[in-house]
Design a protein around this motif. Structure first.
Motif, PDB file in Angstrom:
ATOM      1  N   THR A   1       0.793  -1.071  -0.114  1.00  0.00           N
ATOM      2  CA  THR A   1       0.122   0.018  -0.005  1.00  0.00           C
ATOM      3  C   THR A   1       1.072   1.367  -0.235  1.00  0.00           C
ATOM      4  O   THR A   1       0.742   2.366  -0.728  1.00  0.00           O
ATOM      5  N   PHE A   2       1.681   1.159   1.020  1.00  0.00           N
ATOM      6  CA  PHE A   2       2.847   2.482   1.077  1.00  0.00           C
ATOM      7  C   PHE A   2       3.316   2.637  -0.375  1.00  0.00           C
ATOM      8  O   PHE A   2       3.263   3.937  -0.985  1.00  0.00           O
ATOM      9  N   LEU A   3       4.093   1.816  -1.154  1.00  0.00           N
ATOM     10  CA  LEU A   3       4.709   1.872  -2.389  1.00  0.00           C
ATOM     11  C   LEU A   3       3.567   2.231  -3.480  1.00  0.00           C
ATOM     12  O   LEU A   3       4.009   3.038  -4.138  1.00  0.00           O
ATOM     13  N   LEU A   4       2.499   1.643  -3.530  1.00  0.00           N
ATOM     14  CA  LEU A   4       1.268   2.056  -4.527  1.00  0.00           C
ATOM     15  C   LEU A   4       1.086   3.418  -4.335  1.00  0.00           C
ATOM     16  O   LEU A   4       0.828   4.098  -5.297  1.00  0.00           O
ATOM     17  N   SER A   5       0.721   3.847  -2.830  1.00  0.00           N
ATOM     18  CA  SER A   5       0.092   5.210  -2.663  1.00  0.00           C
ATOM     19  C   SER A   5       1.250   6.326  -3.152  1.00  0.00           C
ATOM     20  O   SER A   5       0.909   7.366  -3.603  1.00  0.00           O
ATOM     21  N   TRP A   6       2.512   5.940  -2.839  1.00  0.00           N
ATOM     22  CA  TRP A   6       3.636   6.768  -3.040  1.00  0.00           C
ATOM     23  C   TRP A   6       3.621   7.084  -4.624  1.00  0.00           C
ATOM     24  O   TRP A   6       3.726   8.228  -5.046  1.00  0.00           O
ATOM     25  N   TYR A   7       3.379   6.089  -5.480  1.00  0.00           N
ATOM     26  CA  TYR A   7       3.585   5.916  -6.688  1.00  0.00           C
ATOM     27  C   TYR A   7       2.446   7.020  -7.398  1.00  0.00           C
ATOM     28  O   TYR A   7       2.693   7.847  -8.218  1.00  0.00           O
ATOM     29  N   ILE A   8       1.140   6.414  -6.875  1.00  0.00           N
ATOM     30  CA  ILE A   8       0.035   7.020  -7.384  1.00  0.00           C
ATOM     31  C   ILE A   8      -0.146   8.588  -7.047  1.00  0.00           C
ATOM     32  O   ILE A   8      -0.353   9.519  -7.791  1.00  0.00           O
ATOM     33  N   SER A   9       0.047   8.912  -5.669  1.00  0.00           N
ATOM     34  CA  SER A   9      -0.186  10.306  -5.445  1.00  0.00           C
ATOM     35  C   SER A   9       1.115  11.088  -5.590  1.00  0.00           C
ATOM     36  O   SER A   9       1.366  12.250  -5.738  1.00  0.00           O
ATOM     37  N   GLY A  10       2.185  10.395  -6.007  1.00  0.00           N
ATOM     38  CA  GLY A  10       3.602  11.363  -6.147  1.00  0.00           C
ATOM     39  C   GLY A  10       4.417  11.940  -4.749  1.00  0.00           C
ATOM     40  O   GLY A  10       5.171  12.283  -4.699  1.00  0.00           O
ATOM     41  N   SER A  11       3.662  11.334  -3.627  1.00  0.00           N
ATOM     42  CA  SER A  11       4.113  12.029  -2.350  1.00  0.00           C
ATOM     43  C   SER A  11       4.369  10.607  -1.731  1.00  0.00           C
ATOM     44  O   SER A  11       3.655   9.771  -1.197  1.00  0.00           O
ATOM     45  N   PRO A  12       5.708  10.690  -1.046  1.00  0.00           N
ATOM     46  CA  PRO A  12       5.914   9.404  -0.201  1.00  0.00           C
ATOM     47  C   PRO A  12       5.385   9.967   1.361  1.00  0.00           C
ATOM     48  O   PRO A  12       5.091   8.821   1.991  1.00  0.00           O
ATOM     49  N   LEU A  13       4.574  11.126   1.661  1.00  0.00           N
ATOM     50  CA  LEU A  13       4.217  11.335   2.942  1.00  0.00           C
ATOM     51  C   LEU A  13       2.859  10.766   2.657  1.00  0.00           C
ATOM     52  O   LEU A  13       2.524  10.003   3.774  1.00  0.00           O
ATOM     53  N   THR A  14       2.020  10.796   1.690  1.00  0.00           N
ATOM     54  CA  THR A  14       0.835  10.299   1.403  1.00  0.00           C
ATOM     55  C   THR A  14       0.727   8.893   1.391  1.00  0.00           C
ATOM     56  O   THR A  14      -0.052   8.376   2.072  1.00  0.00           O
ATOM     57  N   GLY A  15       1.837   8.350   0.995  1.00  0.00           N
ATOM     58  CA  GLY A  15       1.965   6.865   1.086  1.00  0.00           C
ATOM     59  C   GLY A  15       2.098   6.476   2.318  1.00  0.00           C
ATOM     60  O   GLY A  15       1.415   5.475   2.785  1.00  0.00           O
ATOM     61  N   LEU A  16       2.921   7.134   3.178  1.00  0.00           N
ATOM     62  CA  LEU A  16       3.307   6.536   4.514  1.00  0.00           C
ATOM     63  C   LEU A  16       1.643   6.886   5.455  1.00  0.00           C
ATOM     64  O   LEU A  16       1.596   6.008   6.367  1.00  0.00           O
ATOM     65  N   GLN A  17       1.272   8.101   5.032  1.00  0.00           N
ATOM     66  CA  GLN A  17      -0.029   8.251   5.961  1.00  0.00           C
ATOM     67  C   GLN A  17      -1.133   6.999   5.477  1.00  0.00           C
ATOM     68  O   GLN A  17      -1.589   6.746   6.821  1.00  0.00           O
ATOM     69  N   ILE A  18      -1.436   6.717   4.408  1.00  0.00           N
ATOM     70  CA  ILE A  18      -2.226   5.754   3.925  1.00  0.00           C
ATOM     71  C   ILE A  18      -1.928   4.364   4.510  1.00  0.00           C
ATOM     72  O   ILE A  18      -2.698   3.658   5.228  1.00  0.00           O
ATOM     73  N   GLY A  19      -0.621   4.134   4.235  1.00  0.00           N
ATOM     74  CA  GLY A  19      -0.039   2.876   4.811  1.00  0.00           C
ATOM     75  C   GLY A  19      -0.171   2.721   6.446  1.00  0.00           C
ATOM     76  O   GLY A  19      -0.689   1.701   6.920  1.00  0.00           O
ATOM     77  N   VAL A  20      -0.122   3.790   7.321  1.00  0.00           N
ATOM     78  CA  VAL A  20      -0.105   3.711   8.636  1.00  0.00           C
ATOM     79  C   VAL A  20      -1.731   3.710   9.037  1.00  0.00           C
ATOM     80  O   VAL A  20      -1.730   2.783   9.973  1.00  0.00           O
ATOM     81  N   ALA A  21      -2.470   4.373   8.420  1.00  0.00           N
ATOM     82  CA  ALA A  21      -3.667   4.362   8.884  1.00  0.00           C
ATOM     83  C   ALA A  21      -4.508   2.907   8.567  1.00  0.00           C
ATOM     84  O   ALA A  21      -5.076   2.482   9.352  1.00  0.00           O
TER      85      ALA A  21
END
Length: 143
Positions: free
Chosen positions: A87-107
């Motif tokens: 989830t972290f990797l896909l969210s980072w790739y799709i959103s373009g933001s590692p912070l967004t990827g991290l937030q979604i992964g942690v949630a």
């Protein structure tokens, strides 16, 4: 038995992916504020997570840990580690933001572990794909 277990693992994979995808879409939408981003992340996960989940099920099927609540907890934690990384990797790739990827992964760590535990407990009570347990249960019922 092997064919039945494959059918069971495929059925578990599909039902879990439905639950997991809905959770990812909602969390991604809330975190990014964009429903389209949530749909993109959830859609991408459908493919990656089904493959990873199926492989996870096959590995756990071959591990000699007795069926128990401990087993379900161990499976929950190992699956969550794999799923969160994906989830972290896909969210980072799709959103373009590692912070967004991290937030979604942690949630997801909290929501998915709770959902996965109940998914495992539910499937533990279902005999689909478990000929041995079905035979034992029906023998006990007739005694």
């Amino acid at each position: 038995m092997a064919t039945s277990s494959h059918k069971r693992h495929l059925a578990k994979t599909i039902t879990w992916r439905m639950v997991g995808t809905l959770d990812t879409i909602v969390l991604s939408w809330i975190i990014t504020g964009n429903p389209l981003t949530g749909l993109k992340i959830g859609g991408a996960e459908v493919v990656t997570k089904m493959i990873l989940y199926y492989l996870h099920e096959r590995v756990w099927f071959n591990i000699g840990i007795k069926e128990s609540r401990k087993r379900h907890l161990f499976k929950t934690f190992t699956w969550r580690a794999i799923g969160t990384l994906d989830t972290f990797l896909l969210s980072w790739y799709i959103s373009g933001s590692p912070l967004t990827g991290l937030q979604i992964g942690v949630a997801e760590v909290v929501t998915k572990m709770i959902l996965y535990y109940f998914h495992e407990r539910t499937w533990y009570k279902i005999n689909f794909g478990l000929e041995q347990r079905r035979k034992k249960k029906s023998w006990k019922e007739t005694s």
